[in-house]
Write an enzyme that holds these catalytic residues in place. Sequence first.
Site, mmCIF file in Angstrom:
data_model
loop_
_atom_site.group_PDB
_atom_site.id
_atom_site.type_symbol
_atom_site.label_atom_id
_atom_site.label_comp_id
_atom_site.label_asym_id
_atom_site.label_seq_id
_atom_site.Cartn_x
_atom_site.Cartn_y
_atom_site.Cartn_z
ATOM 1 N N CYS A 70 0.830 -1.204 0.000
ATOM 2 C CA CYS A 70 0.000 0.000 0.000
ATOM 3 C C CYS A 70 0.864 1.253 0.000
ATOM 4 C CB CYS A 70 -0.917 -0.001 1.221
ATOM 5 S SG CYS A 70 -1.874 1.525 1.392
ATOM 6 N N CYS A 73 0.566 3.593 3.358
ATOM 7 C CA CYS A 73 1.104 3.191 4.655
ATOM 8 C C CYS A 73 2.463 3.853 4.859
ATOM 9 C CB CYS A 73 1.238 1.670 4.730
ATOM 10 S SG CYS A 73 -0.336 0.789 4.871
ATOM 11 N N HIS A 116 -3.704 0.904 8.372
ATOM 12 C CA HIS A 116 -4.256 0.477 7.086
ATOM 13 C C HIS A 116 -5.641 -0.131 7.220
ATOM 14 C CE1 HIS A 116 -4.048 -1.046 2.908
ATOM 15 N NE2 HIS A 116 -4.649 -2.126 3.389
ATOM 16 N N ASN A 156 -14.057 9.161 -0.647
ATOM 17 C CA ASN A 156 -14.721 8.023 -1.277
ATOM 18 C C ASN A 156 -14.384 6.795 -0.444
ATOM 19 O OD1 ASN A 156 -15.554 9.641 -3.446
ATOM 20 N ND2 ASN A 156 -13.722 9.183 -4.628
ATOM 21 N N HIS A 167 -6.603 1.889 1.933
ATOM 22 C CA HIS A 167 -6.157 2.633 3.112
ATOM 23 C C HIS A 167 -7.112 3.794 3.371
ATOM 24 C CE1 HIS A 167 -2.667 3.586 5.812
ATOM 25 N NE2 HIS A 167 -3.327 4.733 5.882
ATOM 26 N N HIS A 169 -8.439 7.132 3.487
ATOM 27 C CA HIS A 169 -7.928 8.394 2.957
ATOM 28 C C HIS A 169 -9.032 9.138 2.229
ATOM 29 C CE1 HIS A 169 -7.882 6.019 -0.739
ATOM 30 N NE2 HIS A 169 -7.722 7.140 -1.424
ATOM 31 N N GLN A 171 -9.552 12.959 -0.434
ATOM 32 C CA GLN A 171 -8.867 13.777 -1.422
ATOM 33 C C GLN A 171 -9.314 15.232 -1.314
ATOM 34 O OE1 GLN A 171 -8.507 11.828 -5.453
ATOM 35 N NE2 GLN A 171 -9.967 10.392 -4.556
#
Length: 361
Positions: A70, A73, A116, A156, A167, A169, A171
Amino acid sequence: MKKTSSRLADGRELIYYDLRDDVVRAAVDRRPLEPTVTTSEIRPDALLGDAVAIASHRQGRTYHPPADECPLCPSQGERLSEIPDSSYDVVVFENRFPSLAGDSGRCEVVCFTSDHDAAFADLSDEQARLVLDAWTDRTAELSHLPSVEQVFCFENRGAEIGVTLQHPHGQIYAYPFTTPRTALMLRQVAAHKEATGGENLFDAVLERELAGERVVLQGEHWVAFVPYAAHWPYEVHLYPRRRVPDLLGLDEAARTEFPQVYLELLRRFDRIFDGREGGEGTEGEPPTPYIAAWHQAPFGQLEQFDGVNRDDFALHLELFTIRRTSGKLKFLAGSESGMNVFINDVPPERAAERLREVASS
């Protein structure tokens, strides 16, 4: 909050946001990266009056890597990722495969936690507040770029939404124009202001919802409700009680309460289809996929919206899922995709009732 800015090997900016002031961020990106090459282009649609970002370089972006590869991470030993340090609280960095770049705006990735296997709903109040502070700081910084007119922070969540990295996250898109969705709102605000002799449309909507049956939860400074004309099966709008145009306008009291309200809302979303809560789903139903989207006022001039200024806009978050029932998704088919006319199978009143039923323990 401590903020530390650095650069990745290819020149992209990376920023650590830490809970502790004594943390030192001196790790260097050891990857042999070539400078990023983007082909982002904004093309206006003459018929619809909106715009489309053409970004062919995104075809090569990272797609569903295994967990031990990933890129979000922390770096560990010789396993090098987008984050050079071996740990972090919150990290923001320029997207290597941006939809918007240069004169066409900017795209950033926000990593909510180094864990993660976590989700935003798993964060502590302190961690969620740090994410809010990072969103606010990035909104302020990006608003000063000459190519940026509107800043959009969003998450999303789930493969059904199209997420390619598991992971936790989100944007940030910094657009060089006022987005079509925001423009529609501003036109409605302008029309309502003129028709009522100055009343604010956002205030009127919030007042109506507070008096109705679609409120899901509320605190001293925040209110969450299913809107009267919800487009999605389960859709919740989260408003601060005091109208502000953007994240920068929130006072300390609203910032302090936000994690409590928002985390509760996310946890309820994860229980909608859980059979243990009396729903039609079965125990072990996959986590609810969702999109969480912050709506902020544009930073550009608003002359095209007669009589409207930035302070007339109301910051709010829209949270919705494309899952309409257990194991079934809401697809944007002919009416939605072809004519932008949504058809919702779940009455908003029932959606609100369901979200009240699943109050997390």
